[in-house]
Structure formats: C-alpha cells, structure tokens
Design a protein around this motif. Structure first.
Motif, PDB file in Angstrom:
ATOM      1  N   PRO A 197       2.688   0.444  18.446  1.00 18.53           N
ATOM      2  CA  PRO A 197       2.421   2.321  17.262  1.00 18.53           C
ATOM      3  C   PRO A 197       2.401   2.563  16.270  1.00 18.53           C
ATOM      4  O   PRO A 197       2.579   1.672  15.481  1.00 18.53           O
ATOM      5  CB  PRO A 197       4.158   2.605  18.129  1.00 18.53           C
ATOM      6  N   ILE A 198       1.595   3.091  16.028  1.00 21.90           N
ATOM      7  CA  ILE A 198       1.106   3.487  14.793  1.00 21.90           C
ATOM      8  C   ILE A 198       1.872   4.008  13.299  1.00 21.90           C
ATOM      9  O   ILE A 198       2.788   3.410  11.987  1.00 21.90           O
ATOM     10  CB  ILE A 198      -0.057   5.342  14.941  1.00 21.90           C
ATOM     11  N   ASN A 199       3.200   4.384  13.901  1.00 23.09           N
ATOM     12  CA  ASN A 199       4.576   5.042  12.908  1.00 23.09           C
ATOM     13  C   ASN A 199       4.925   3.074  12.643  1.00 23.09           C
ATOM     14  O   ASN A 199       5.451   3.164  11.454  1.00 23.09           O
ATOM     15  CB  ASN A 199       5.693   5.685  13.874  1.00 23.09           C
ATOM     16  N   THR A 200       4.790   2.550  13.991  1.00 25.64           N
ATOM     17  CA  THR A 200       5.964   0.688  13.521  1.00 25.64           C
ATOM     18  C   THR A 200       4.638   0.462  12.671  1.00 25.64           C
ATOM     19  O   THR A 200       5.082  -0.266  11.387  1.00 25.64           O
ATOM     20  CB  THR A 200       5.682   0.344  14.629  1.00 25.64           C
ATOM     21  N   GLN A 201       3.038   0.529  13.033  1.00 26.03           N
ATOM     22  CA  GLN A 201       2.102  -0.028  11.601  1.00 26.03           C
ATOM     23  C   GLN A 201       2.771   0.302  10.323  1.00 26.03           C
ATOM     24  O   GLN A 201       2.698  -0.422   9.236  1.00 26.03           O
ATOM     25  CB  GLN A 201       0.796   0.391  11.765  1.00 26.03           C
ATOM     26  N   LEU A 202       2.352   1.744  10.114  1.00 25.74           N
ATOM     27  CA  LEU A 202       2.784   2.620   8.879  1.00 25.74           C
ATOM     28  C   LEU A 202       4.349   2.452   8.194  1.00 25.74           C
ATOM     29  O   LEU A 202       3.600   1.364   7.286  1.00 25.74           O
ATOM     30  CB  LEU A 202       2.877   3.712   8.924  1.00 25.74           C
ATOM     31  N   GLN A 207       5.485  -0.951   8.408  1.00 24.65           N
ATOM     32  CA  GLN A 207       5.498  -2.681   8.177  1.00 24.65           C
ATOM     33  C   GLN A 207       4.344  -1.987   6.906  1.00 24.65           C
ATOM     34  O   GLN A 207       4.535  -2.920   5.893  1.00 24.65           O
ATOM     35  CB  GLN A 207       4.508  -3.093   9.251  1.00 24.65           C
ATOM     36  N   ALA A 208       3.817  -2.056   7.301  1.00 24.21           N
ATOM     37  CA  ALA A 208       2.388  -1.488   5.718  1.00 24.21           C
ATOM     38  C   ALA A 208       3.148  -0.962   4.525  1.00 24.21           C
ATOM     39  O   ALA A 208       3.016  -1.306   3.179  1.00 24.21           O
ATOM     40  CB  ALA A 208       1.262  -0.510   6.125  1.00 24.21           C
ATOM     41  N   CYS A 209       4.199   0.061   4.851  1.00 29.78           N
ATOM     42  CA  CYS A 209       5.017   0.130   3.370  1.00 29.78           C
ATOM     43  C   CYS A 209       5.942  -0.463   3.481  1.00 29.78           C
ATOM     44  O   CYS A 209       6.001  -0.545   1.750  1.00 29.78           O
ATOM     45  CB  CYS A 209       5.653   1.796   4.343  1.00 29.78           C
ATOM     46  N   GLU A 210       6.273  -1.320   3.725  1.00 27.13           N
ATOM     47  CA  GLU A 210       7.388  -2.527   3.287  1.00 27.13           C
ATOM     48  C   GLU A 210       6.469  -2.723   2.825  1.00 27.13           C
ATOM     49  O   GLU A 210       6.843  -4.438   1.143  1.00 27.13           O
ATOM     50  CB  GLU A 210       7.521  -3.083   4.593  1.00 27.13           C
ATOM     51  N   ILE A 211       5.083  -3.908   2.787  1.00 28.35           N
ATOM     52  CA  ILE A 211       4.570  -4.924   2.248  1.00 28.35           C
ATOM     53  C   ILE A 211       3.795  -4.566   0.829  1.00 28.35           C
ATOM     54  O   ILE A 211       4.055  -5.023  -0.220  1.00 28.35           O
ATOM     55  CB  ILE A 211       3.041  -5.058   2.901  1.00 28.35           C
ATOM     56  N   VAL A 212       3.492  -2.360   0.774  1.00 33.24           N
ATOM     57  CA  VAL A 212       3.044  -2.190  -0.420  1.00 33.24           C
ATOM     58  C   VAL A 212       4.494  -2.254  -1.147  1.00 33.24           C
ATOM     59  O   VAL A 212       4.173  -2.253  -2.547  1.00 33.24           O
ATOM     60  CB  VAL A 212       2.971  -0.350  -0.047  1.00 33.24           C
ATOM     61  N   HIS A 213       5.034  -2.407  -1.075  1.00 36.20           N
ATOM     62  CA  HIS A 213       6.777  -1.695  -1.541  1.00 36.20           C
ATOM     63  C   HIS A 213       7.431  -3.349  -2.194  1.00 36.20           C
ATOM     64  O   HIS A 213       8.412  -3.643  -3.411  1.00 36.20           O
ATOM     65  CB  HIS A 213       7.858  -1.196  -1.038  1.00 36.20           C
ATOM     66  N   SER A 214       6.615  -4.068  -1.273  1.00 38.43           N
ATOM     67  CA  SER A 214       7.427  -5.662  -1.912  1.00 38.43           C
ATOM     68  C   SER A 214       6.285  -6.085  -2.499  1.00 38.43           C
ATOM     69  O   SER A 214       6.904  -7.883  -3.188  1.00 38.43           O
ATOM     70  CB  SER A 214       7.507  -6.273  -0.712  1.00 38.43           C
ATOM     71  N   ASN A 215       4.929  -5.769  -3.095  1.00 35.03           N
ATOM     72  CA  ASN A 215       4.126  -6.767  -3.843  1.00 35.03           C
ATOM     73  C   ASN A 215       4.265  -6.240  -4.923  1.00 35.03           C
ATOM     74  O   ASN A 215       3.775  -4.987  -5.251  1.00 35.03           O
ATOM     75  CB  ASN A 215       3.163  -6.611  -2.229  1.00 35.03           C
ATOM     76  N   LYS A 216       4.448  -7.145  -5.995  1.00 35.37           N
ATOM     77  CA  LYS A 216       4.413  -6.388  -7.077  1.00 35.37           C
ATOM     78  C   LYS A 216       3.278  -6.590  -7.420  1.00 35.37           C
ATOM     79  O   LYS A 216       2.985  -5.662  -9.393  1.00 35.37           O
ATOM     80  CB  LYS A 216       5.169  -8.152  -7.652  1.00 35.37           C
ATOM     81  N   ASN A 217       1.929  -7.024  -6.763  1.00 32.40           N
ATOM     82  CA  ASN A 217       0.752  -6.634  -7.521  1.00 32.40           C
ATOM     83  C   ASN A 217       0.326  -5.649  -7.430  1.00 32.40           C
ATOM     84  O   ASN A 217      -0.192  -4.995  -8.464  1.00 32.40           O
ATOM     85  CB  ASN A 217      -0.090  -7.286  -7.106  1.00 32.40           C
ATOM     86  N   LEU A 218       0.922  -4.616  -6.588  1.00 36.32           N
ATOM     87  CA  LEU A 218       1.258  -3.417  -6.627  1.00 36.32           C
ATOM     88  C   LEU A 218       1.769  -2.078  -7.347  1.00 36.32           C
ATOM     89  O   LEU A 218       1.708  -0.488  -6.974  1.00 36.32           O
ATOM     90  CB  LEU A 218       0.916  -3.547  -4.735  1.00 36.32           C
ATOM     91  N   SER A 219       2.914  -2.653  -7.606  1.00 34.94           N
ATOM     92  CA  SER A 219       3.552  -1.423  -8.434  1.00 34.94           C
ATOM     93  C   SER A 219       3.351  -0.947  -9.170  1.00 34.94           C
ATOM     94  O   SER A 219       3.822   0.042  -9.843  1.00 34.94           O
ATOM     95  CB  SER A 219       4.662  -2.913  -9.019  1.00 34.94           C
ATOM     96  N   GLN A 220       2.263  -1.372 -10.111  1.00 32.06           N
ATOM     97  CA  GLN A 220       1.237  -0.726 -11.338  1.00 32.06           C
ATOM     98  C   GLN A 220       0.641   0.338 -10.635  1.00 32.06           C
ATOM     99  O   GLN A 220      -0.040   1.642 -11.363  1.00 32.06           O
ATOM    100  CB  GLN A 220       1.053  -1.758 -12.368  1.00 32.06           C
ATOM    101  N   GLY A 221       0.197   0.679  -9.187  1.00 33.69           N
ATOM    102  CA  GLY A 221      -0.954   1.971  -8.141  1.00 33.69           C
ATOM    103  C   GLY A 221      -2.021   0.895  -7.954  1.00 33.69           C
ATOM    104  O   GLY A 221      -2.175  -0.675  -8.621  1.00 33.69           O
ATOM    105  N   PHE A 222      -2.651   1.306  -7.007  1.00 30.07           N
ATOM    106  CA  PHE A 222      -3.181   0.511  -6.490  1.00 30.07           C
ATOM    107  C   PHE A 222      -4.504   1.352  -5.989  1.00 30.07           C
ATOM    108  O   PHE A 222      -4.410   3.198  -5.443  1.00 30.07           O
ATOM    109  CB  PHE A 222      -3.230  -0.242  -5.173  1.00 30.07           C
TER     110      PHE A 222
END
Length: 103
Positions: A10-15, A17-32
């Motif tokens: 389901p798309i909500n599950t995919q979103l 998971q992607a949100c967790e990846i975004v928040h846990s990746n320090k390389n993305l903390s300053q923006g992307f």
C-alpha cells in the motif's frame, strides 16, 4: 524489491518507510531535492506533503499525472476503438470502489 512493492505494498506504507529513511539519514538533514518520473512524481509530492519536517529544496515531477489520468492512456483509436471504450468504461466504474481505493 521496490518494483514489487510498487504493485503490492500500500502506498501509505511505502510513504511511511520513505519518511523513516529521510528522517534517519543524516546526509539529508540539511535538505535535499526530489525528482520523480511518472508515478514517482506522485510519490515525491506525497512524501513532501506527509513527511514534515523534511527539508526539501525543490520537487520536480516529470510526466507525473498530478491531476490524474482518464481512462486508458495510449489506447489506439482505430480498429480497437470498441475494445478501448469497453476498458475505459470498466476502469471508470471500478476506479473508486472501496476495495480499490483502500488497497
């Protein structure tokens, strides 16, 4: 695995998971920046809308059906017109059935 998830997760599950990846990746903390092609354009738009406080610089959607797609895209209007019209009619009737929308 991502290709299978596109169809079966389901798309909500995919979103989520992607949100967790975004928040846990320090390389993305300053923006992307996000670029999505076709259905990916819808995905990156939904990610930005549902995943605050992600720092997104820009979202580019190439060929994404942001306002939806009617019927059966790229169906030839020549000898198979009857077939195309039948398929369009079926898609129109079932697109908003609860089981389809909640999947």
């Amino acid at each position: 695995m991502d290709r299978l998830n596109t169809y079966f997760m389901p798309i909500n599950t995919q979103l989520a998971q992607a949100c967790e990846i975004v928040h846990s990746n320090k390389n993305l903390s300053q923006g992307f920046h996000l670029i999505g092609f076709s259905q990916g354009g819808l995905f990156v738009r939904a990610l930005v809308q549902r995943c605050p406080p992600a720092k997104v610089g820009s979202v580019i959607s190439i060929g994404g059906p942001q306002e939806g797609v009617f019927g059966l895209p790229s169906c030839p209007d020549t000898s198979s017109r009857v077939f195309c019209n039948v398929i369009r009619s079926i898609l129109t009737r079932v697109a908003y059935v609860d089981i389809i929308q909640t999947r």
